[in-house]
Design an enzyme around this catalytic site. Structure first.
Site, PDB file in Angstrom:
ATOM      1  N   CYS A  50       0.687  -1.100  -0.103  1.00  0.00           N
ATOM      2  CA  CYS A  50      -0.214   0.095   0.082  1.00  0.00           C
ATOM      3  C   CYS A  50       0.954   1.148   0.049  1.00  0.00           C
ATOM      4  O   CYS A  50       2.107   1.191  -0.148  1.00  0.00           O
ATOM      5  CB  CYS A  50      -0.848   0.121   1.355  1.00  0.00           C
ATOM      6  SG  CYS A  50      -1.965  -1.440   1.576  1.00  0.00           S
ATOM      7  N   ARG A  93       1.336   1.873  -5.918  1.00  0.00           N
ATOM      8  CA  ARG A  93       1.760   0.735  -4.867  1.00  0.00           C
ATOM      9  C   ARG A  93       0.184   0.188  -4.186  1.00  0.00           C
ATOM     10  O   ARG A  93       0.299  -0.702  -3.597  1.00  0.00           O
ATOM     11  CB  ARG A  93       2.238   1.672  -3.575  1.00  0.00           C
ATOM     12  CG  ARG A  93       3.399   1.955  -3.790  1.00  0.00           C
ATOM     13  CD  ARG A  93       4.018   2.911  -2.668  1.00  0.00           C
ATOM     14  NE  ARG A  93       4.101   1.814  -1.377  1.00  0.00           N
ATOM     15  CZ  ARG A  93       5.427   0.959  -1.229  1.00  0.00           C
ATOM     16  NH1 ARG A  93       6.383   1.024  -2.340  1.00  0.00           N
ATOM     17  NH2 ARG A  93       5.400   0.091  -0.558  1.00  0.00           N
ATOM     18  N   TRP A 152      -3.907  -1.371  -0.911  1.00  0.00           N
ATOM     19  CA  TRP A 152      -3.840  -2.770  -1.941  1.00  0.00           C
ATOM     20  C   TRP A 152      -4.272  -3.927  -0.939  1.00  0.00           C
ATOM     21  O   TRP A 152      -3.396  -4.295  -0.071  1.00  0.00           O
ATOM     22  CB  TRP A 152      -2.590  -2.948  -2.415  1.00  0.00           C
ATOM     23  CG  TRP A 152      -2.510  -4.201  -3.596  1.00  0.00           C
ATOM     24  CD1 TRP A 152      -2.258  -5.511  -3.261  1.00  0.00           C
ATOM     25  CD2 TRP A 152      -2.885  -4.164  -4.907  1.00  0.00           C
ATOM     26  NE1 TRP A 152      -2.531  -6.366  -4.151  1.00  0.00           N
ATOM     27  CE2 TRP A 152      -2.965  -5.595  -5.353  1.00  0.00           C
ATOM     28  CE3 TRP A 152      -3.446  -3.111  -5.739  1.00  0.00           C
ATOM     29  CZ2 TRP A 152      -3.243  -5.889  -6.764  1.00  0.00           C
ATOM     30  CZ3 TRP A 152      -3.722  -3.572  -7.168  1.00  0.00           C
ATOM     31  CH2 TRP A 152      -3.827  -4.976  -7.546  1.00  0.00           C
ATOM     32  N   ASN A 165       1.245   0.080   5.876  1.00  0.00           N
ATOM     33  CA  ASN A 165       1.544  -0.730   4.896  1.00  0.00           C
ATOM     34  C   ASN A 165       2.452  -1.882   5.475  1.00  0.00           C
ATOM     35  O   ASN A 165       3.407  -1.651   6.252  1.00  0.00           O
ATOM     36  CB  ASN A 165       2.321   0.026   3.787  1.00  0.00           C
ATOM     37  CG  ASN A 165       3.014  -0.913   2.747  1.00  0.00           C
ATOM     38  OD1 ASN A 165       2.209  -1.669   2.303  1.00  0.00           O
ATOM     39  ND2 ASN A 165       4.242  -0.714   2.437  1.00  0.00           N
ATOM     40  N   GLY A 166       1.916  -3.302   5.084  1.00  0.00           N
ATOM     41  CA  GLY A 166       2.689  -4.383   5.652  1.00  0.00           C
ATOM     42  C   GLY A 166       1.769  -5.310   6.228  1.00  0.00           C
ATOM     43  O   GLY A 166       0.436  -5.214   5.824  1.00  0.00           O
ATOM     44  N   GLU A 220       7.254 -21.025 -19.147  1.00  0.00           N
ATOM     45  CA  GLU A 220       7.144 -19.704 -18.738  1.00  0.00           C
ATOM     46  C   GLU A 220       8.307 -18.716 -19.422  1.00  0.00           C
ATOM     47  O   GLU A 220       7.986 -17.545 -19.907  1.00  0.00           O
ATOM     48  CB  GLU A 220       7.045 -19.390 -17.079  1.00  0.00           C
ATOM     49  CG  GLU A 220       7.330 -18.067 -16.700  1.00  0.00           C
ATOM     50  CD  GLU A 220       5.936 -17.157 -17.120  1.00  0.00           C
ATOM     51  OE1 GLU A 220       5.166 -17.725 -17.533  1.00  0.00           O
ATOM     52  OE2 GLU A 220       6.142 -16.090 -16.874  1.00  0.00           O
ATOM     53  N   LYS A 276       7.654 -15.447 -21.706  1.00  0.00           N
ATOM     54  CA  LYS A 276       8.126 -14.145 -21.507  1.00  0.00           C
ATOM     55  C   LYS A 276       9.033 -13.441 -22.619  1.00  0.00           C
ATOM     56  O   LYS A 276       8.850 -12.466 -23.204  1.00  0.00           O
ATOM     57  CB  LYS A 276       9.215 -14.153 -20.331  1.00  0.00           C
ATOM     58  CG  LYS A 276       8.755 -14.327 -18.838  1.00  0.00           C
ATOM     59  CD  LYS A 276       7.718 -13.038 -18.667  1.00  0.00           C
ATOM     60  CE  LYS A 276       6.640 -13.014 -17.602  1.00  0.00           C
ATOM     61  NZ  LYS A 276       5.525 -13.759 -18.336  1.00  0.00           N
ATOM     62  N   GLU A 281       6.408 -12.697 -25.466  1.00  0.00           N
ATOM     63  CA  GLU A 281       5.458 -11.271 -25.141  1.00  0.00           C
ATOM     64  C   GLU A 281       6.089 -10.086 -25.081  1.00  0.00           C
ATOM     65  O   GLU A 281       5.526  -9.098 -25.286  1.00  0.00           O
ATOM     66  CB  GLU A 281       4.532 -11.486 -24.031  1.00  0.00           C
ATOM     67  CG  GLU A 281       5.222 -11.594 -22.529  1.00  0.00           C
ATOM     68  CD  GLU A 281       4.389 -11.859 -21.430  1.00  0.00           C
ATOM     69  OE1 GLU A 281       3.042 -11.348 -21.665  1.00  0.00           O
ATOM     70  OE2 GLU A 281       4.585 -12.470 -20.672  1.00  0.00           O
ATOM     71  N   HIS A 315      11.459 -36.717 -31.178  1.00  0.00           N
ATOM     72  CA  HIS A 315       9.988 -37.055 -31.534  1.00  0.00           C
ATOM     73  C   HIS A 315       9.711 -35.920 -32.692  1.00  0.00           C
ATOM     74  O   HIS A 315       8.264 -35.729 -32.888  1.00  0.00           O
ATOM     75  CB  HIS A 315       9.131 -37.293 -30.542  1.00  0.00           C
ATOM     76  CG  HIS A 315       9.323 -38.126 -29.659  1.00  0.00           C
ATOM     77  ND1 HIS A 315       9.220 -39.584 -30.021  1.00  0.00           N
ATOM     78  CD2 HIS A 315       9.997 -38.258 -28.317  1.00  0.00           C
ATOM     79  CE1 HIS A 315       9.774 -40.495 -28.825  1.00  0.00           C
ATOM     80  NE2 HIS A 315      10.139 -39.674 -28.014  1.00  0.00           N
ATOM     81  N   LYS A 358      -2.839  -6.222 -19.425  1.00  0.00           N
ATOM     82  CA  LYS A 358      -2.274  -6.570 -18.106  1.00  0.00           C
ATOM     83  C   LYS A 358      -3.371  -7.766 -17.582  1.00  0.00           C
ATOM     84  O   LYS A 358      -3.147  -8.794 -17.164  1.00  0.00           O
ATOM     85  CB  LYS A 358      -2.432  -5.663 -17.042  1.00  0.00           C
ATOM     86  CG  LYS A 358      -1.963  -5.923 -15.662  1.00  0.00           C
ATOM     87  CD  LYS A 358      -0.454  -6.893 -15.740  1.00  0.00           C
ATOM     88  CE  LYS A 358      -0.156  -7.400 -14.359  1.00  0.00           C
ATOM     89  NZ  LYS A 358       1.156  -8.240 -14.804  1.00  0.00           N
TER      90      LYS A 358
HETATM   91  C1  AGP Z   1       1.841 -13.112 -18.435  1.00  0.00           C
HETATM   92  O1  AGP Z   1       3.122 -12.438 -18.457  1.00  0.00           O
HETATM   93  C2  AGP Z   1       0.698 -12.427 -19.125  1.00  0.00           C
HETATM   94  N1  AGP Z   1       0.533 -11.069 -18.637  1.00  0.00           N
HETATM   95  C3  AGP Z   1      -0.556 -13.155 -19.077  1.00  0.00           C
HETATM   96  O2  AGP Z   1      -0.120 -14.744 -19.831  1.00  0.00           O
HETATM   97  C4  AGP Z   1      -1.153 -13.522 -17.654  1.00  0.00           C
HETATM   98  O3  AGP Z   1      -0.477 -14.345 -17.282  1.00  0.00           O
HETATM   99  C5  AGP Z   1      -2.503 -14.019 -18.160  1.00  0.00           C
HETATM  100  O4  AGP Z   1      -3.253 -13.194 -18.940  1.00  0.00           O
HETATM  101  C6  AGP Z   1      -3.133 -14.629 -16.852  1.00  0.00           C
HETATM  102  O5  AGP Z   1      -3.549 -13.275 -15.893  1.00  0.00           O
HETATM  103  P1  AGP Z   1      -4.268 -13.725 -14.618  1.00  0.00           P
HETATM  104  O6  AGP Z   1      -3.144 -14.324 -13.711  1.00  0.00           O
HETATM  105  O7  AGP Z   1      -4.419 -12.263 -14.300  1.00  0.00           O
HETATM  106  O8  AGP Z   1      -5.446 -14.339 -14.754  1.00  0.00           O
END
Ligand code: AGP
Length: 623
Positions: free
Chosen positions: A2, A28, A75, A103-104, A495, A499, A502, A518, A618
């Site tokens: 927060c 924050r 938050w 905050n904490g 993962e 990264k 994207e 394979h 996001k």
């Molecule tokens: C990951 O870097 C992306 N931003 C995306 O794959 C994300 O993980 C996915 O959209 C799921 O989001 P969520 O965890 O908010 O459900």
């Protein structure tokens, strides 16, 4: 995470200053906001759920009288966003005499709350912070007990300050907090333990904040508080004391040369890099979950006939890693399913005996919520893991756990991913304990290792970041990468690939290393870059064979391995080392960090903005 901010000024009304200061701390936390000021011996407060601009529009945060005040942008970790759970929090007295912003995470708030309720205190909110206000009130009005020596505080410590010292000595956990009281309206008392707290010194008056952006336009003269310190701010002076022995600490202000925009990122060029570096702190916060929610979740998992995990993107990779954790630690079979595929795969088979564990950082991802709704209609039990209190997922879950990572501003998931893995590993370990499937020694070892992870991540970043940056420069023009691993490292490989795709827009392929022969190995030509994720453990030996396969075809081998693993290092053309001691079943949490940094650096090498990758949002709230 927060944001707290407040000030005591010689002449200015503080409410507008606090409002704009909180606005600069909005990164924050932004699910609720509040301010409290004092004038003529009275406390004035405005607070509500909602973003700062929404609450300001509703109740005009600038319209509070007084030259002393404290503010908070939240938050949520304990208690959903609401007016009563917004800070500042107050004690019982009416009219209120003490206000607190924090905050904490107060880990022992439940027992303190029970003690205070037994003493007649009446609580209004579901927050952990409220216990601090009641504690200060209790110690302020309490007559010294017969066995208590008369006021043992050193000269110069006022009654309000003494009450705060005593209250802080009862807290376990992290805090950066500030409090004001109508009993002593000429001072702000603030203190720090683990959560950041910085003081601003100016001609106008004195400021405290979670972060310098809050007061940077007002003064560049700052004092960074240290753990276990308390400061008393007055209009033209301040005093810092050590909590342990009340000793006065003298500390000269530092002159900052940051711009407000830089300060919001703590001097990092992008939120994503800041959030990668925040992982030790966010992982420590994830170790402060309330046992009762973990216990509830493991009870449901233990009783489940079948456990299906649903998520998207990075959260799905967390579920995939968790499926290995639940299998190897708790002897529980689970089925990770990409949420958008859930309906096709399980809409007929999911039933009242199904337990769905939905994992979503935002708690708002449309595909994940749709899968949950399909399962609910089949009478399945819904469990949730999210980072956002009050999100839709928390409302549709029978039980949920909040991972407490703080807001993640970068579009790419980094600290929220490692926090998800930490929570899931804690669940798997608690479930194993409940089921008696592994020895107490094994459980103790796992619990000890989970606690060491924040430090291991810190060491990885510190020791490997510059090497990874040079790897990004070396491979910046490569057109495609393989990411390979075995066992739980397949999740790490997926993962890492996501990264890189994207953020740097580089087509990449990730699959179990055993699959190479394979088909995919046909893509290999001399110099083709192949990342191998090779933690110590059961898969390492076979993986070495896979590395040799690729090496025989002159691929460029880049290994992510344990520090000093000479066998792997000899085989690799390039390598990155991760601190020793992490069991393979927990390894994605530390092994993913170099790969996050690699993707970030590849993006910046190519001139892209990692915080806002093209075509991405996001939170994907559309299907
Ligand atoms: C990951 O870097 C992306 N931003 C995306 O794959 C994300 O993980 C996915 O959209 C799921 O989001 P969520 O965890 O908010 O459900």
């Amino acid at each position: 995470m927060c944001g707290i901010f407040g000030c005591i000024c010689k002449a200015d009304n503080v409410a507008p200053l606090i409002h704009t200061g909180l606005k600069r701390l909005e990164y924050r936390g932004y699910d609720s906001v509040g301010e409290a000021t004092i004038e003529d011996g009275k406390l004035f407060v405005k607070k509500d759920a909602g973003k700062i601009d929404e609450v300001h529009l509703k109740c005009n945060l600038d319209d509070l009288p007084g030259r002393i005040g404290i503010g908070h942008t939240r938050w949520a970790t304990h208690g959903a966003p609401s007016s009563v759970n917004a800070h500042p929090q107050f004690g019982c007295s009416s009219p209120p005499r003490f206000a607190v912003v924090h905050n904490g995470i107060i880990e022992n708030f439940a027992e303190l709350k029970r003690e205070l309720e037994d003493n007649g205190h009446v609580f209004k909110s579901k927050t952990d912070t409220e216990v601090v206000a009641h504690l200060i009130e209790e110690y302020f009005i309490r007559k010294p007990q017969p066995d208590e020596r008369r006021n043992t505080e050193p000269a110069g410590v006022s009654k309000f300050e003494a009450a705060v010292f005593k209250s802080l000595s009862r807290l376990e956990g992290s805090y950066a907090l500030a409090t004001i009281s109508t009993h002593e309206p000429d001072k702000i008392i603030c203190a720090r333990n683990e959560s950041p707290l910085v003081l601003g010194i100016s001609e106008k008056g004195r400021f405290f904040a979670s972060d310098v952006p809050a007061f940077l336009p007002l003064t560049k003269s700052a004092i960074f508080m240290r753990n276990g310190e308390l400061a008393v701010l007055k209009r033209t002076s301040f005093t810092i004391r050590r909590l342990s022995d009340r000793r006065i600490i003298s500390r000269e202000p530092k002159l900052l040369d940051w711009t407000p925009e830089m300060a919001e990122k703590k001097g990092y060029p992008h939120f994503m890099l800041k959030e990668i570096h925040e992982q030790p702190e966010s992982l420590r916060n994830t170790l402060r979950l309330q046992d009762k929610y973990l216990n509830l979740l493991t009870t449901f998992l233990d009783r489940a006939h079948e456990v299906i995990m649903v998520a998207c993107g990075t959260s799905y990779h967390a579920c995939l890693a968790a499926s290995y954790m639940f299998s190897k630690i708790s002897y529980l079979a689970t089925h990770p399913v990409i949420a958008s595929e859930f309906s096709e795969q399980h809409s007929k088979s999911a039933n009242i005996d199904s337990t769905i564990l939905a994992v979503s950082q935002s708690g708002e991802t449309a595909d994940t919520l749709a899968a949950v709704e399909t399962a609910r209609q089949r009478a399945a039990t819904i469990l949730g893991l999210t980072n956002v209190v009050g999100s839709t997922l928390t409302r549709v879950s029978r039980v949920y756990v909040v991972q407490q990572s703080g807001p993640e501003i970068g579009v790419a998931a980094t600290k929220t991913f490692t926090s998800q893995l930490s929570v899931l590993s804690q669940l798997a370990t608690q479930l194993a304990k409940k089921r008696g499937k592994i020895s107490t020694e094994e459980i103790d070892l796992l619990e000890e290792k989970i606690k060491l992870i924040p430090e291991m991540v810190e060491q990885t970043i510190t020791s490997q970041e510059s090497k990874i940056s040079s790897l990004a420069r070396k491979f910046r023009d490569e057109k495609c990468f393989f990411f390979l691993g075995r066992g739980i490292s397949v999740a790490t490989a997926l993962e890492a690939r996501l990264k890189l795709m994207e953020l740097a827009y580089v087509p990449s392929i990730a699959f179990p290393a055993g699959e190479s022969k394979h088909g995919p190995i046909s893509l290999i030509q001399p110099g083709f870059p192949v990342f191998f994720i090779c933690p110590p453990g059961e898969t390492r030996k076979t993986l070495m064979g896979n590395i040799s396969e690729m090496k025989a075809r002159e691929a460029n081998i880049i290994a992510v391995c344990e520090e000093g693993d000479e066998e792997i290092i000899q085989l690799a053309d390039d390598y990155v080392e991760v601190p020793r001691g992490i069991p393979e079943v927990l390894s994605p949490i530390t092994y993913v960090v170099p790969l996050q940094i690699f993707a970030y650096r590849m993006a910046t090498e190519k001139g892209y903005n990692p915080d806002m990758p093209r075509n991405l949002a996001k939170s994907v709230t559309v299907r």
